[in-house]
Design a protein around this motif. Structure first.
Motif, PDB file in Angstrom:
ATOM      1  N   THR A   1       2.974  16.448  13.000  1.00  0.00           N
ATOM      2  CA  THR A   1       3.591  15.741  11.893  1.00  0.00           C
ATOM      3  C   THR A   1       2.695  14.601  11.433  1.00  0.00           C
ATOM      4  OG1 THR A   1       5.748  16.256  12.843  1.00  0.00           O
ATOM      5  CG2 THR A   1       5.675  14.490  11.218  1.00  0.00           C
ATOM      6  N   LEU A   2       2.611  14.402  10.124  1.00  0.00           N
ATOM      7  CA  LEU A   2       1.857  13.277   9.574  1.00  0.00           C
ATOM      8  C   LEU A   2       2.751  12.048   9.596  1.00  0.00           C
ATOM      9  CD1 LEU A   2       0.224  15.023   6.477  1.00  0.00           C
ATOM     10  CD2 LEU A   2      -0.796  14.613   8.707  1.00  0.00           C
ATOM     11  N   VAL A   3       2.219  10.923  10.099  1.00  0.00           N
ATOM     12  CA  VAL A   3       2.998   9.713  10.288  1.00  0.00           C
ATOM     13  C   VAL A   3       2.329   8.549   9.560  1.00  0.00           C
ATOM     14  CG1 VAL A   3       3.923   8.115  12.026  1.00  0.00           C
ATOM     15  CG2 VAL A   3       3.737  10.544  12.555  1.00  0.00           C
ATOM     16  N   VAL A   4       3.148   7.725   8.892  1.00  0.00           N
ATOM     17  CA  VAL A   4       2.648   6.527   8.217  1.00  0.00           C
ATOM     18  C   VAL A   4       1.865   5.682   9.217  1.00  0.00           C
ATOM     19  CG1 VAL A   4       3.344   4.342   7.137  1.00  0.00           C
ATOM     20  CG2 VAL A   4       4.508   6.463   6.506  1.00  0.00           C
ATOM     21  N   GLY A   5       0.706   5.205   8.797  1.00  0.00           N
ATOM     22  CA  GLY A   5      -0.111   4.327   9.639  1.00  0.00           C
ATOM     23  C   GLY A   5      -1.129   5.046  10.505  1.00  0.00           C
TER      24      GLY A   5
ATOM     25  N   THR B   1       0.305   5.156   3.756  1.00  0.00           N
ATOM     26  CA  THR B   1       1.034   3.901   3.919  1.00  0.00           C
ATOM     27  C   THR B   1       2.492   4.017   3.483  1.00  0.00           C
ATOM     28  OG1 THR B   1       0.288   3.143   1.754  1.00  0.00           O
ATOM     29  CG2 THR B   1      -1.047   2.505   3.648  1.00  0.00           C
ATOM     30  N   SER B   2       2.910   5.220   3.098  1.00  0.00           N
ATOM     31  CA  SER B   2       4.309   5.413   2.707  1.00  0.00           C
ATOM     32  C   SER B   2       4.765   6.801   3.140  1.00  0.00           C
ATOM     33  CB  SER B   2       4.476   5.255   1.193  1.00  0.00           C
ATOM     34  OG  SER B   2       3.784   6.274   0.510  1.00  0.00           O
ATOM     35  N   ALA B   3       6.062   6.882   3.436  1.00  0.00           N
ATOM     36  CA  ALA B   3       6.658   8.166   3.813  1.00  0.00           C
ATOM     37  C   ALA B   3       6.987   8.955   2.554  1.00  0.00           C
ATOM     38  CB  ALA B   3       7.911   7.927   4.640  1.00  0.00           C
TER      39      ALA B   3
ATOM     40  N   ALA C   1      -2.927  -1.672   3.167  1.00  0.00           N
ATOM     41  CA  ALA C   1      -3.595  -0.838   2.161  1.00  0.00           C
ATOM     42  C   ALA C   1      -5.079  -0.764   2.454  1.00  0.00           C
ATOM     43  CB  ALA C   1      -3.357  -1.400   0.768  1.00  0.00           C
ATOM     44  N   ALA C   2      -5.621   0.441   2.373  1.00  0.00           N
ATOM     45  CA  ALA C   2      -7.051   0.646   2.583  1.00  0.00           C
ATOM     46  C   ALA C   2      -7.801   0.281   1.316  1.00  0.00           C
ATOM     47  CB  ALA C   2      -7.316   2.102   2.949  1.00  0.00           C
TER      48      ALA C   2
ATOM     49  N   GLY D   1      -4.066   4.658  -1.960  1.00  0.00           N
ATOM     50  CA  GLY D   1      -4.165   6.093  -1.764  1.00  0.00           C
ATOM     51  C   GLY D   1      -2.859   6.695  -1.306  1.00  0.00           C
ATOM     52  N   SER D   2      -1.804   5.906  -1.372  1.00  0.00           N
ATOM     53  CA  SER D   2      -0.509   6.392  -0.930  1.00  0.00           C
ATOM     54  C   SER D   2       0.594   5.966  -1.876  1.00  0.00           C
ATOM     55  CB  SER D   2      -0.217   5.855   0.488  1.00  0.00           C
ATOM     56  OG  SER D   2      -1.153   6.374   1.377  1.00  0.00           O
TER      57      SER D   2
END
Length: 150
Positions: free
Chosen positions: A47-51, A98-100, A131-132, A146-147
């Protein structure tokens, strides 16, 4: 006037005309061999997870020395040059959502784009990652993490 010199001039003008047409065709032709044919997100099947940080991998089949630009929901993640002159170079960039929610990741080179949609979930008990700083997409668009969006 000598018939040989007239014929020679006509041949010369003919060659000049052909060369001019070839030069114009080369100048106005679309960029040669730019094609993103594959795009994936390295999640290891999980699963992809924020952060968390993941690799975006785009396969660029051919090269015209233009970078591959990566975007998340239209916001710049960054761009990378093609690094090989062989067919099938892999262009890789790190991405930290950075966001779900649903994210549409797009890789573009010379106007040819490939997209993939992924779901990102919120990290349990953890704040969103900072934020990157994008590494340049050029051509406008928003400069963000980017999110954008969810």
């Amino acid at each position: 006037m000598n018939a040989g010199s007239v014929t020679g001039r006509r041949i010369g003008w003919g060659i000049t005309g052909v060369m001019t047409i070839a030069a114009v065709a080369a100048i106005v032709a679309p960029p040669a061999f730019a094609d993103v044919t594959q795009l994936d997100v390295s999640s290891g099947g999980g699963t992809l997870v924020v952060g968390s940080t993941y690799q975006l991998r785009a396969k660029a089949e051919n090269f015209d020395s233009q970078p591959v630009m990566f975007r998340d929901n239209g916001s710049c993640i960054g761009s990378r040059p093609t690094t090989s002159q062989n067919t099938g170079a892999l262009v890789i960039i790190d991405w930290t959502p950075t966001s779900a929610g649903t994210h549409t990741i797009t890789a573009t080179q010379a106007g040819v784009a490939k997209s993939v949609r992924v779901e990102v979930i919120a990290a349990a008990g953890q704040p969103a990652a900072p934020a990157a700083t994008p590494s340049g997409c050029g051509g406008g668009g928003s400069i963000g993490s980017g999110s954008a969006g969810s």
